[in-house]
Write a protein that holds these residues in place. Structure first.
Motif: not given
Length: 414
Positions: A287-288, A306-311
Motif C-alpha cells: 500500500y502507498d 504492508l506499506i511501500h517505502s516512502g508511503g
C-alpha cells in the motif's frame, strides 16, 4: 359696628419653604431582553446529560455576530470524549454538546447586515467547535461569530438532516486527502487501504477518492460484515473497485487477511445481487497510503510488510483502538506512536501522521466542502435521525460503535 371691625386684616405671614433643587436618585434597572434557549448539557463525567434553559442570548447581539435557530445536529465521538475527560482537561460547570449543525438565521449584527452576505431566513450549515469553553450546537439558538465559527449556505440538493451532519467529518477527510494530494501521493493508481471504511470519516474519504480524486485502483476496506452492503448501496457503479476485509471474521486482526492478500495475489469477491462468489486477481502489491479511522496497533505491527517505502500512514485515533466509553479529549499518544511522529522517516520506511482536526477559522475549507456536497461528489450517509427527546438512545448507540454513517438529532423548540 365697632371701631375694631373697621381695622384692615393683617397681612398673612410668609410661609417658609426650603430652596428647591434636583436630587439624584437611583434609577430602576433597564429591561434586558434575551433570546431564550433550551440546550443539552452535562455537568459531571459520570452524571447524566440533561436539558437546561440557562444559556440565554443577550440582545442586541454583537455587530459582527449572528443568531442561528438550530434544526438538526450531527453527533460526533468528540462529545463523548469531552465528557469522559471532564475535570481532566480543565472542563468545569455546564458543558454543551454538539459540534456541527443545520439551522436558519434569525438575527444579524449591524456590521454583518451591512455587508449583505447573510440574511435573516438563510438556511445555513456550520461547525460550532468550542470544547474548552462549554458551548455546543445542541441548543435551540446559538450565537455565531462567522470569523471563528465557519458556516455556509446549505446547498439546495442537500437535505436538512444531511446538512446537520456533513461538515465535521467531511472537512476532516478532505483536509487529510488534500495534504496527501499536495505531496502528489493521490495518483490514479495509488494503492490505498482504509481501516474503518464505514466510519463517518471513512465514508466521506471513500467517496472523495473515487468521485473527486478519481482513484482507479481497487481500494481495500476494513469494515464489519454489513459494511460492504452499505458502501455498495451508496456508491453504485464502484462495486468491483473495492476489496473488503471483515474485521469481525478475523477477530480484529485485519493484518492476517491483508498479508494473505499480498502473498496469494487473489481475493474473494461476493456478488450480493446474484449471491455468487468469484476469485479475483490482485496485482497492486503493497500500500502507498493507509488511512486509519479505527486505531490499534495490529496493522502497524505489520506495517513494514504492508506499506511501500516512502508511503504514508495517517491515523485519526492512534495506537489504541477507539473506545467511545473511555477515550478522553486530547489524550496523549503512547511512547511508540510519539517516536514514530518524531523519527518515523528515520526509523521506519514510511511517513506516520496522527491527524487531529481543528476547524476554527477554516472558512475556505468549509466553503469547499459545501461545494463538494452541492456538486454531489460526496453526500452525508445518515445511519439514523433521532427526535431530541430520544437523545439517550442516540448517544448509547454511538457508544456501541456500530453506526454506519452519521447519527443526527432533530432539535425541537420548547
Amino acid at each position: 359696628m365697632s371701631k375694631e371691625d373697621n381695622q384692615p386684616a393683617p397681612m398673612p405671614k410668609k410661609i417658609e419653604v426650603e430652596d428647591s433643587y434636583l436630587k439624584r436618585v437611583a434609577r430602576p434597572l433597564r429591561h434586558v431582553k434575551f433570546i431564550p434557549t433550551k440546550a443539552l448539557v452535562f455537568q459531571t463525567k459520570t452524571g447524566p446529560v440533561d436539558f437546561t434553559y440557562e444559556n440565554k442570548i443577550k440582545t442586541p447581539i454583537g455587530s459582527s455576530k449572528l443568531v442561528v435557530d438550530v434544526r438538526y445536529v450531527g453527533l460526533n465521538p468528540v462529545d463523548l470524549m469531552i465528557k469522559n475527560g471532564y475535570n481532566q482537561q480543565g472542563f468545569y460547570g455546564e458543558i454543551g454538546l454538539g459540534r456541527e449543525y443545520f439551522g436558519v438565521i434569525s438575527d444579524i449584527g449591524s456590521k454583518l447586515e451591512s455587508d449583505n452576505r447573510w440574511k435573516i431566513g438563510d438556511e445555513v450549515m456550520g461547525i460550532y467547535y468550542h470544547p474548552h469553553i462549554g458551548y455546543g450546537s445542541l441548543q435551540t439558538s446559538i450565537l455565531v461569530d462567522p470569523k471563528q465559527d465557519p458556516l455556509v449556505l446549505k446547498p439546495e440538493n442537500v437535505t436538512m438532516p444531511e446538512a446537520g451532519g456533513s461538515l465535521f467529518c467531511l472537512a476532516s477527510a478532505f483536509e487529510i486527502l488534500e495534504k496527501l494530494n499536495s505531496l502528489k501521493k493521490l495518483t490514479p493508481n495509488a494503492n490505498i487501504l482504509i481501516n474503518g471504511g464505514t466510519s463517518s470519516v471513512g465514508l466521506f474519504a471513500l467517496q472523495l477518492l473515487k468521485n473527486y480524486y478519481h482513484i482507479v485502483s481497487k481500494v481495500t476496506i476494513v469494515t464489519s460484515g454489513t459494511g460492504p452492503k452499505v458502501i455498495k448501496q451508496h456508491m453504485p457503479g464502484f462495486e468491483k473497485d473495492f476489496i473488503f476485509i471483515d474485521y469481525l471474521a478475523c477477530r480484529g486482526k485485519a493484518s492476517k487477511p491483508l498479508l494473505k492478500l499480498l502473498e496469494d495475489n487473489t481475493y474473494t469477491y461476493f456478488d450480493e445481487e446474484n449471491g455468487t462468489e468469484s476469485i479475483e486477481n490482485y496485482s497492486q502489491g503493497k500500500y502507498d497510503i493507509v488511512l486509519d479511522f479505527i486505531g490499534g496497533y495490529d496493522i502497524l505491527s505489520q506495517s513494514q510488510s504492508l506499506i511501500h517505502s516512502g508511503g504514508h500512514y495517517v491515523t485519526t485515533v492512534g495506537d489504541y483502538v477507539a473506545d467511545y466509553k473511555t477515550d478522553v479529549f486530547e489524550h496523549w499518544d503512547n511512547p511508540s506512536a510519539s517516536a514514530r511522529k518524531m523519527f518515523g522517516n528515520i526509523l521506519w520506511s514510511y511517513n506516520y501522521t496522527h491527524y487531529k482536526f481543528d476547524p476554527n477559522g477554516k472558512t475556505e475549507l468549509i466553503e469547499k466542502c459545501a461545494e463538494l456536497l452541492g456538486k454531489r461528489y460526496v453526500k452525508c450517509i445518515v445511519d439514523n435521525v433521532y427526535d431530541w427527546k430520544d437523545y439517550k438512545e442516540a448517544f448509547n448507540y454511538m457508544k456501541l460503535q456500530r453506526a454506519q454513517g452519521k447519527l443526527i438529532l432533530k432539535v425541537e423548540k420548547f
